[in-house]
Design a protein around this motif. Sequence first.
Motif, PDB file in Angstrom:
ATOM      1  N   ASN A  21      60.742  -0.038   8.869  1.00 27.32           N
ATOM      2  CA  ASN A  21      60.809   1.355   8.416  1.00 27.32           C
ATOM      3  C   ASN A  21      59.976   1.584   7.162  1.00 27.32           C
ATOM      4  O   ASN A  21      60.151   0.883   6.167  1.00 27.32           O
ATOM      5  CB  ASN A  21      62.252   1.773   8.133  1.00 27.32           C
ATOM      6  N   GLY A  22      59.060   2.546   7.245  1.00 25.75           N
ATOM      7  CA  GLY A  22      58.253   2.937   6.092  1.00 25.75           C
ATOM      8  C   GLY A  22      57.071   2.050   5.781  1.00 25.75           C
ATOM      9  O   GLY A  22      56.328   2.327   4.840  1.00 25.75           O
ATOM     10  N   LEU A  23      56.856   0.982   6.563  1.00 24.60           N
ATOM     11  CA  LEU A  23      55.732   0.080   6.292  1.00 24.60           C
ATOM     12  C   LEU A  23      54.456   0.569   6.973  1.00 24.60           C
ATOM     13  O   LEU A  23      54.497   1.190   8.040  1.00 24.60           O
ATOM     14  CB  LEU A  23      56.045  -1.334   6.783  1.00 24.60           C
ATOM     15  N   ASN A  24      53.329   0.248   6.378  1.00 22.68           N
ATOM     16  CA  ASN A  24      52.020   0.554   6.942  1.00 22.68           C
ATOM     17  C   ASN A  24      51.718  -0.484   8.021  1.00 22.68           C
ATOM     18  O   ASN A  24      51.693  -1.678   7.723  1.00 22.68           O
ATOM     19  CB  ASN A  24      50.975   0.497   5.820  1.00 22.68           C
ATOM     20  N   PRO A  25      51.478  -0.061   9.277  1.00 25.01           N
ATOM     21  CA  PRO A  25      51.230  -1.054  10.326  1.00 25.01           C
ATOM     22  C   PRO A  25      49.994  -1.919  10.076  1.00 25.01           C
ATOM     23  O   PRO A  25      49.943  -3.059  10.522  1.00 25.01           O
ATOM     24  CB  PRO A  25      51.070  -0.213  11.593  1.00 25.01           C
ATOM     25  N   ALA A  26      49.034  -1.403   9.336  1.00 28.60           N
ATOM     26  CA  ALA A  26      47.815  -2.169   9.046  1.00 28.60           C
ATOM     27  C   ALA A  26      48.087  -3.329   8.087  1.00 28.60           C
ATOM     28  O   ALA A  26      47.303  -4.264   8.014  1.00 28.60           O
ATOM     29  CB  ALA A  26      46.734  -1.264   8.471  1.00 28.60           C
ATOM     30  N   ASN A  27      49.203  -3.271   7.372  1.00 26.79           N
ATOM     31  CA  ASN A  27      49.558  -4.340   6.436  1.00 26.79           C
ATOM     32  C   ASN A  27      50.545  -5.333   7.047  1.00 26.79           C
ATOM     33  O   ASN A  27      51.142  -6.132   6.328  1.00 26.79           O
ATOM     34  CB  ASN A  27      50.152  -3.754   5.158  1.00 26.79           C
ATOM     35  N   THR A  28      50.744  -5.248   8.356  1.00 24.63           N
ATOM     36  CA  THR A  28      51.659  -6.140   9.060  1.00 24.63           C
ATOM     37  C   THR A  28      50.933  -6.714  10.276  1.00 24.63           C
ATOM     38  O   THR A  28      49.799  -6.357  10.557  1.00 24.63           O
ATOM     39  CB  THR A  28      52.905  -5.381   9.555  1.00 24.63           C
ATOM     40  N   THR A  29      51.636  -7.546  11.019  1.00 31.55           N
ATOM     41  CA  THR A  29      51.080  -8.055  12.273  1.00 31.55           C
ATOM     42  C   THR A  29      51.350  -7.094  13.427  1.00 31.55           C
ATOM     43  O   THR A  29      50.924  -7.351  14.547  1.00 31.55           O
ATOM     44  CB  THR A  29      51.686  -9.430  12.611  1.00 31.55           C
ATOM     45  N   CYS A  30      52.045  -6.019  13.180  1.00 30.31           N
ATOM     46  CA  CYS A  30      52.454  -5.086  14.237  1.00 30.31           C
ATOM     47  C   CYS A  30      51.268  -4.437  14.953  1.00 30.31           C
ATOM     48  O   CYS A  30      51.352  -4.157  16.152  1.00 30.31           O
ATOM     49  CB  CYS A  30      53.355  -4.005  13.671  1.00 30.31           C
ATOM     50  N   ALA A  31      50.193  -4.207  14.256  1.00 29.43           N
ATOM     51  CA  ALA A  31      49.022  -3.567  14.873  1.00 29.43           C
ATOM     52  C   ALA A  31      48.340  -4.478  15.899  1.00 29.43           C
ATOM     53  O   ALA A  31      47.620  -3.998  16.770  1.00 29.43           O
ATOM     54  CB  ALA A  31      48.025  -3.147  13.796  1.00 29.43           C
ATOM     55  N   ASN A  32      48.610  -5.792  15.819  1.00 32.47           N
ATOM     56  CA  ASN A  32      47.935  -6.748  16.708  1.00 32.47           C
ATOM     57  C   ASN A  32      48.236  -6.525  18.179  1.00 32.47           C
ATOM     58  O   ASN A  32      47.372  -6.727  19.022  1.00 32.47           O
ATOM     59  CB  ASN A  32      48.291  -8.184  16.324  1.00 32.47           C
ATOM     60  N   ASP A  33      49.464  -6.146  18.522  1.00 32.66           N
ATOM     61  CA  ASP A  33      49.814  -5.956  19.933  1.00 32.66           C
ATOM     62  C   ASP A  33      50.189  -4.505  20.252  1.00 32.66           C
ATOM     63  O   ASP A  33      50.794  -4.218  21.279  1.00 32.66           O
ATOM     64  CB  ASP A  33      50.943  -6.905  20.345  1.00 32.66           C
ATOM     65  N   ALA A  34      49.816  -3.584  19.363  1.00 33.66           N
ATOM     66  CA  ALA A  34      50.176  -2.174  19.543  1.00 33.66           C
ATOM     67  C   ALA A  34      49.496  -1.568  20.762  1.00 33.66           C
ATOM     68  O   ALA A  34      48.393  -1.958  21.139  1.00 33.66           O
ATOM     69  CB  ALA A  34      49.805  -1.379  18.298  1.00 33.66           C
ATOM     70  N   ARG A  35      50.202  -0.627  21.360  1.00 33.78           N
ATOM     71  CA  ARG A  35      49.652   0.123  22.489  1.00 33.78           C
ATOM     72  C   ARG A  35      50.129   1.568  22.386  1.00 33.78           C
ATOM     73  O   ARG A  35      51.162   1.849  21.775  1.00 33.78           O
ATOM     74  CB  ARG A  35      50.057  -0.508  23.807  1.00 33.78           C
ATOM     75  N   THR A  36      49.375   2.468  22.991  1.00 32.69           N
ATOM     76  CA  THR A  36      49.772   3.870  23.028  1.00 32.69           C
ATOM     77  C   THR A  36      50.781   4.042  24.145  1.00 32.69           C
ATOM     78  O   THR A  36      50.505   3.707  25.295  1.00 32.69           O
ATOM     79  CB  THR A  36      48.544   4.775  23.246  1.00 32.69           C
TER      80      THR A  36
END
Length: 134
Positions: free
Chosen positions: A37-52
Amino acid sequence: MKHRAAVLLGAGALLAGGLVAAPSASATTSCLGSSCNGLNPANTTCANDARTVAEGSGPITAMELRYSPSCRAAWGRFKISAPSGSKIQIKNNQGKQYTTYGSGHFFSVMVNDKDVKAWACGTWKANTDCTDEY
């Protein structure tokens, strides 16, 4: 030349002996569910497997809802170039809500999407476009 060869041989021996370890890539996520919650996805590993997973449904389809299966978090992203002063609201049905202001093809911070529904709304000038829930 002799000195350089000795240094290279010495470094090779240290690596072979396990005294100097090369950095390893980590497969762990940097957050999960509500800890995103509230974190920037670019500063985490979350953007690595993100999909629309959802898109806006307004007359101008401007918004995307992005989702990371490894982080179980979602965020909104403008797929058009939004003018200055535009905003994205990311929400979930637990009442969490964040607003991110920006311009261009920007994205919001993340919200928990673990066992809940999330959606995003983008506002620019006099327009608003919201995604479906995911």
